[in-house]
Scaffold this motif. Structure first.
Motif, PDB file in Angstrom:
ATOM      1  N   SER A 448      33.484 -44.518  45.039  1.00  0.00           N
ATOM      2  CA  SER A 448      33.676 -43.073  44.908  1.00  0.00           C
ATOM      3  C   SER A 448      32.624 -42.318  45.702  1.00  0.00           C
ATOM      4  CB  SER A 448      33.620 -42.655  43.434  1.00  0.00           C
ATOM      5  OG  SER A 448      32.347 -42.929  42.882  1.00  0.00           O
ATOM      6  N   GLY A 449      32.059 -42.964  46.715  1.00  0.00           N
ATOM      7  CA  GLY A 449      31.071 -42.306  47.567  1.00  0.00           C
ATOM      8  C   GLY A 449      29.765 -43.067  47.564  1.00  0.00           C
ATOM      9  N   GLY A 450      28.719 -42.388  47.987  1.00  0.00           N
ATOM     10  CA  GLY A 450      27.427 -43.048  48.120  1.00  0.00           C
ATOM     11  C   GLY A 450      26.617 -43.128  46.852  1.00  0.00           C
ATOM     12  N   ASN A 451      27.203 -42.791  45.692  1.00  0.00           N
ATOM     13  CA  ASN A 451      26.440 -42.804  44.442  1.00  0.00           C
ATOM     14  C   ASN A 451      26.530 -44.128  43.703  1.00  0.00           C
ATOM     15  OD1 ASN A 451      29.079 -42.737  43.512  1.00  0.00           O
ATOM     16  ND2 ASN A 451      28.978 -40.602  42.837  1.00  0.00           N
ATOM     17  N   GLY A 452      27.224 -45.108  44.284  1.00  0.00           N
ATOM     18  CA  GLY A 452      27.327 -46.422  43.659  1.00  0.00           C
ATOM     19  C   GLY A 452      28.395 -46.524  42.600  1.00  0.00           C
ATOM     20  N   ALA A 536      36.705 -35.602  44.905  1.00  0.00           N
ATOM     21  CA  ALA A 536      35.953 -36.595  45.672  1.00  0.00           C
ATOM     22  C   ALA A 536      36.524 -37.993  45.461  1.00  0.00           C
ATOM     23  CB  ALA A 536      34.479 -36.556  45.279  1.00  0.00           C
ATOM     24  N   ASP A 537      36.863 -38.317  44.216  1.00  0.00           N
ATOM     25  CA  ASP A 537      37.422 -39.643  43.946  1.00  0.00           C
ATOM     26  C   ASP A 537      38.766 -39.836  44.638  1.00  0.00           C
ATOM     27  OD1 ASP A 537      35.219 -40.250  42.459  1.00  0.00           O
ATOM     28  OD2 ASP A 537      36.224 -40.250  40.512  1.00  0.00           O
ATOM     29  N   ALA A 538      39.602 -38.807  44.636  1.00  0.00           N
ATOM     30  CA  ALA A 538      40.895 -38.903  45.314  1.00  0.00           C
ATOM     31  C   ALA A 538      40.706 -39.065  46.817  1.00  0.00           C
ATOM     32  CB  ALA A 538      41.732 -37.663  45.012  1.00  0.00           C
ATOM     33  N   MET A 539      39.793 -38.299  47.388  1.00  0.00           N
ATOM     34  CA  MET A 539      39.529 -38.398  48.825  1.00  0.00           C
ATOM     35  C   MET A 539      38.973 -39.774  49.198  1.00  0.00           C
ATOM     36  SD  MET A 539      37.792 -34.725  49.750  1.00  0.00           S
ATOM     37  CE  MET A 539      38.765 -33.288  50.156  1.00  0.00           C
ATOM     38  N   ALA A 571      42.048 -30.365  46.930  1.00  0.00           N
ATOM     39  CA  ALA A 571      41.709 -31.333  47.979  1.00  0.00           C
ATOM     40  C   ALA A 571      41.952 -30.785  49.382  1.00  0.00           C
ATOM     41  CB  ALA A 571      42.507 -32.622  47.780  1.00  0.00           C
ATOM     42  N   VAL A 572      42.829 -29.770  49.502  1.00  0.00           N
ATOM     43  CA  VAL A 572      43.089 -29.201  50.827  1.00  0.00           C
ATOM     44  C   VAL A 572      42.583 -27.764  50.933  1.00  0.00           C
ATOM     45  CG1 VAL A 572      45.061 -30.706  51.292  1.00  0.00           C
ATOM     46  CG2 VAL A 572      45.433 -28.506  50.143  1.00  0.00           C
ATOM     47  N   THR A 573      41.802 -27.316  49.939  1.00  0.00           N
ATOM     48  CA  THR A 573      41.259 -25.953  50.003  1.00  0.00           C
ATOM     49  C   THR A 573      39.755 -25.957  49.688  1.00  0.00           C
ATOM     50  OG1 THR A 573      41.983 -25.589  47.698  1.00  0.00           O
ATOM     51  CG2 THR A 573      43.466 -24.842  49.442  1.00  0.00           C
ATOM     52  N   SER A 574      39.400 -25.856  48.418  1.00  0.00           N
ATOM     53  CA  SER A 574      37.992 -25.762  48.027  1.00  0.00           C
ATOM     54  C   SER A 574      37.260 -27.086  48.072  1.00  0.00           C
ATOM     55  CB  SER A 574      37.898 -25.187  46.603  1.00  0.00           C
ATOM     56  OG  SER A 574      38.654 -25.977  45.692  1.00  0.00           O
ATOM     57  N   GLY A 575      37.993 -28.199  47.981  1.00  0.00           N
ATOM     58  CA  GLY A 575      37.381 -29.516  47.842  1.00  0.00           C
ATOM     59  C   GLY A 575      36.447 -29.967  48.947  1.00  0.00           C
ATOM     60  N   ALA A 577      34.369 -28.509  50.965  1.00  0.00           N
ATOM     61  CA  ALA A 577      33.028 -27.922  50.911  1.00  0.00           C
ATOM     62  C   ALA A 577      32.273 -28.384  49.673  1.00  0.00           C
ATOM     63  CB  ALA A 577      33.131 -26.399  50.927  1.00  0.00           C
ATOM     64  N   LEU A 578      32.974 -28.520  48.535  1.00  0.00           N
ATOM     65  CA  LEU A 578      32.303 -28.876  47.284  1.00  0.00           C
ATOM     66  C   LEU A 578      31.910 -30.346  47.239  1.00  0.00           C
ATOM     67  CD1 LEU A 578      34.563 -26.898  44.781  1.00  0.00           C
ATOM     68  CD2 LEU A 578      32.232 -26.333  45.473  1.00  0.00           C
ATOM     69  N   THR A 579      32.705 -31.209  47.857  1.00  0.00           N
ATOM     70  CA  THR A 579      32.436 -32.652  47.799  1.00  0.00           C
ATOM     71  C   THR A 579      31.531 -33.126  48.927  1.00  0.00           C
ATOM     72  OG1 THR A 579      34.396 -33.161  49.131  1.00  0.00           O
ATOM     73  CG2 THR A 579      34.684 -33.066  46.735  1.00  0.00           C
ATOM     74  N   GLY A 580      31.365 -32.319  49.956  1.00  0.00           N
ATOM     75  CA  GLY A 580      30.586 -32.750  51.110  1.00  0.00           C
ATOM     76  C   GLY A 580      31.392 -33.585  52.088  1.00  0.00           C
ATOM     77  N   ILE A 581      32.680 -33.824  51.782  1.00  0.00           N
ATOM     78  CA  ILE A 581      33.556 -34.560  52.702  1.00  0.00           C
ATOM     79  C   ILE A 581      34.236 -33.522  53.589  1.00  0.00           C
ATOM     80  CG2 ILE A 581      35.454 -36.235  52.875  1.00  0.00           C
ATOM     81  CD1 ILE A 581      34.833 -37.068  50.000  1.00  0.00           C
ATOM     82  N   ARG A 582      33.556 -33.123  54.611  1.00  0.00           N
ATOM     83  CA  ARG A 582      33.981 -31.971  55.409  1.00  0.00           C
ATOM     84  C   ARG A 582      34.941 -32.387  56.523  1.00  0.00           C
ATOM     85  NH1 ARG A 582      31.076 -27.480  54.171  1.00  0.00           N
ATOM     86  NH2 ARG A 582      29.247 -27.781  52.841  1.00  0.00           N
ATOM     87  N   GLU A 583      36.083 -32.900  56.068  1.00  0.00           N
ATOM     88  CA  GLU A 583      37.153 -33.240  57.005  1.00  0.00           C
ATOM     89  C   GLU A 583      38.477 -33.100  56.268  1.00  0.00           C
ATOM     90  OE1 GLU A 583      37.787 -37.514  57.770  1.00  0.00           O
ATOM     91  OE2 GLU A 583      35.896 -37.847  56.698  1.00  0.00           O
ATOM     92  N   ALA A 584      39.544 -33.009  57.031  1.00  0.00           N
ATOM     93  CA  ALA A 584      40.871 -32.908  56.431  1.00  0.00           C
ATOM     94  C   ALA A 584      41.354 -34.313  56.100  1.00  0.00           C
ATOM     95  CB  ALA A 584      41.831 -32.194  57.371  1.00  0.00           C
TER      96      ALA A 584
END
Length: 719
Positions: A448-452, A536-539, A571-575, A577-584
């Motif tokens: 689920s990202g870099g948090n382990g 973030a988990d979905a992405m 996931a396609v609007t506010s997500g 910026a909030l998750t730090g995954i700055r890509e579509a």
């Protein structure tokens, strides 16, 4: 020889109409004599819920409740078990007591010999009452149940009522006479008598006997009052005591509840009752009396919903029966289901597992747990019924539809298991010429990202025996986000998923942080983080699937309903910026009656969930900035991709304004989208024609965005 065809263009024998036909839902089994009863929802009849019965696999099921009667309660808006078998005047037969959807009254349908019998009302008309969690009183003369009284808020305080979702609401555990005498009072008389009982029950002293027993003409009696929510009314074997669960706003029942005891004579307030277990940060569920002196109950005090035995006195120390880092229950979204039951030999029929619930028998004396072997079935609904050592359950598998089973789990098996004699009482039709068209469910754990941390998911790869994809092509994949959000996706046959996978579109069910089934700590990941952790988990799950070479990175989509629709939209609007995954991450998003703006949801949604967001985001007005920051509305950006919005126009939980507002925002930014609204549909589509139209629109939408032409569906027009 199979044909080579691009993903998404596969011809499938599973049509949207087949999905609608196969969407008959079975749940809430009961055992009445030698028969198993269950609720059955029928999309072909406009989503009507009937009650069915069968004496066994060799017998044709019979319908107990003919149309247009509709056994569906609206308590908490999510309802639950809407019926109860009660002994008939004819020995060995059972009458049907049910809540009718149109007027929310309780009715009794007699099983007595004779044709043309009509249901007889048990409760007043036009009194604003709803009923659920029905049990038979110890003397067999009354139905004891949770009653919800709801009326529009006129701004004037009313004793015993609280305001939620723009309505004045009161709940209590009440006794409804089975002789129909409560139905004879006028609505005004019943409401006045009810208000008298509420006033007495909420006074500084104990309720008067008049309040306890209701009007003199045999009206509804108030048994317990004084909390905002009640569940599991459970009388003791000798009939002298009543156990129940209660909680108040802002908690949800998976946050913190209380197990309390009081006299079964009526007129009890929560303040006067004995607290046995539970509190603000302990969720207790499903009490069942072991004998007159002790109870079995489920609690998550250890961080997991486990089983305990506790004495029927305040301050007793509970005894764990089988401590384990797995769940023995599911979130209490609906009333009337029980995740464990007491067999006549003293053992317990239980459910347990991680992410999915398995049927087992627990010896409360030794703590031994033996799984029951159910070939072809992998997960069981948290709704069990027992009679003697037989039990009824609703179970499913990745290629097996939710089915009503009767199990005699008393055959010795291998160590740690029980063999079983089980018969399939009801198995809904699955429209597939071959099981090879149905996808399997492969459990995975992804980063689920870099948090382990890991995120749990189920992968459904494309499956069609008639075709093979080009060797140089990877399949499009759609992330499916379950609703709730305190819920989870299960490895159960879903013809809706097969509709897509048999056409070459993969599905990944993501049980993001906050999902149930993995303990309290996993559920609490979403506390204050809805719109961040789930997104973030979905992405990350989608990106992980693509990086492993299983999915086409350029053709990832996301879909969800209700709370899942919120995650899909975020996931396609506010997500990003909030998750730090700055890509579509996603090229397309589909929202089924999804939330787009939390602020009106917090103020306008129904009472049960009216304070849910306090835990998921934060209380208002203190967290106003977070509500604005995380809402999909107002955050359409250059990373937003095409969106499909599907909405019921009669939805009281996520009103049409939610879809309309995000549609307007998408239009203002020139984002391709479509908004499809359905008359007569509420929260969760029930009509066959709606299921067909929405699935075909969604398939066409993916074809438009991903660049393929799905055969047999009308192209959708994006604005």
């Amino acid at each position: 020889m199979t044909e080579i065809v691009a993903y998404g263009c596969w011809k499938s024998p599973i049509s949207a109409a087949d999905v609608a036909k196969g969407a008959v839902a079975v749940d809430f089994p009961a055992i009445a004599g030698d028969e198993v009863w269950w609720q059955e929802r029928r999309p072909a009849e406009g989503g009507r819920v009937t009650v069915m019965a069968s004496a066994g696999q060799a017998h044709e099921p019979r319908e107990l409740l003919p149309g247009p009667w509709n056994a569906r309660t609206r308590v908490h808006e999510y309802g639950g078990r809407s019926y109860l078998p009660v002994p008939s005047v004819e020995p060995g037969r059972f009458d049907l007591v049910f809540a009718n959807f149109a007027d929310q009254r309780l009715y009794r349908l007699s099983a007595a010999s004779g044709a043309g019998l009509m249901p007889v009302p048990l409760t007043p008309d036009n009194a604003g009452f709803r009923f659920a969690d029905l049990v038979l009183s110890p003397d067999g003369r009354e139905i004891w149940c949770v009653r919800e009284t709801s009326r529009p808020d006129d701004g004037r305080p009313e004793t015993g009522f609280h305001v939620g979702g723009g309505m004045k609401v009161n709940r209590a555990i009440v006794a409804v006479p089975l002789d129909g005498s409560a139905a004879e009072s006028s609505a005004a008389e019943s409401s006045a008598a009810d208000n008298d009982a509420v006033d007495a029950d909420n006074s500084n002293g104990p309720a008067t006997s008049g309040a306890a027993h209701g009007p003199a003409d045999g009206g509804i009696r108030t048994l317990v009052s004084g909390a905002q929510f009640f569940a599991f009314p459970t009388p003791s074997p000798d009939g002298s005591k009543l156990a129940w669960i209660n909680w108040d706003h802002p908690r949800m029942p998976w946050d913190g509840t209380e197990l309390r005891l009081g006299a079964a004579t009526g007129g009890v307030t929560v303040a006067e009752s004995a607290l046995v277990m539970g509190g603000p940060s302990e969720s207790v569920l499903a009490p069942r009396w072991r004998n007159d002196e002790s109870l079995y109950v489920i609690s998550d005090a250890s961080g997991w919903w486990n089983l305990y035995e506790v004495a029927a006195v305040g301050g007793a120390t509970p005894r764990p029966l089988h401590p384990a880092q797995e769940e023995f229950a599911a979130p209490l979204w609906q009333l009337g289901g029980r995740p464990f039951e007491l067999l006549s030999d003293g053992r317990l029929a239980v459910l347990h597992g991680l992410g999915e619930l398995h049927l087992a028998v627990l010896d409360p004396t030794t703590g031994s747990l033996d799984d029951v072997d159910l070939p072809g079935y992998r997960t069981v609904h948290a709704e069990l019924a027992v009679s003697g050592t037989a039990l009824a359950a609703v179970a499913a598998g990745p290629r097996t539809a939710w089915s009503v089973l009767r199990v005699q789990a008393d055959i010795p098996g291998q160590t740690g298991t029980l063999g079983s004699r089980f018969e399939i009482i009801k198995k809904p039709l699955v429209v597939a010429p071959d099981l090879a068209y149905l996808p399997d469910a492969r459990p995975v754990q992804l980063s689920s990202g870099g948090n382990g941390r890991v995120v749990h998911a189920l992968v459904y790869a494309p499956a069609n025996p008639d075709v093979t994809a080009p060797a140089d092509e990877l399949p499009p994949f759609i992330v499916h986000v379950h609703g709730g959000p305190t819920s989870n996706s299960l490895p159960a046959l879903n013809m809706e998923k097969a509709f897509f996978t048999s056409r070459g579109i993969g599905i990944i069910d993501v049980n993001y942080g906050g999902s149930s089934g993995y303990g309290r700590a996993y559920r609490d990941r979403l506390r204050g983080e809805w719109g961040v952790v789930d997104v973030a988990d979905a992405m990350n799950a989608a990106l992980g699937l693509a990086s492993s070479g299983e999915a086409d990175r350029s053709r990832l989509g996301i879909r969800g309903g209700s709370a899942g629709g919120w995650t899909a939209l975020a996931a396609v609007t506010s997500g990003p910026a909030l998750t730090g995954i700055r890509e579509a991450v996603f090229a397309a998003a589909t929202s089924y009656y999804g939330v787009s703006d939390l602020r009106p949801l917090a103020t306008d949604t129904h009472d049960f969930e009216s304070r849910y967001l306090d835990g998921l985001i934060g209380p208002l007005p203190e967290a106003e900035a977070l509500y604005e920051e995380r809402a999909p509305v107002g955050h359409v950006s250059r990373l937003t991709r095409p969106v499909l919005l599907l909405q019921g126009l009669d939805d009281p939980i996520v009103p049409p304004a939610q879809s309309e507002s995000i549609a307007a925002d998408l239009a203002a930014h020139g984002i391709p989208h479509a908004y499809v609204a359905f008359e007569g549909e509420s929260h969760g589509f029930r009509k066959a024609e709606t299921v067909i139209a929405s699935l075909e629109a969604e398939l066409s939408f993916y074809g438009e965005v991903f660049g393929f032409i799905p055969p047999g569906v009308t192209p959708i027009e994006l604005l």
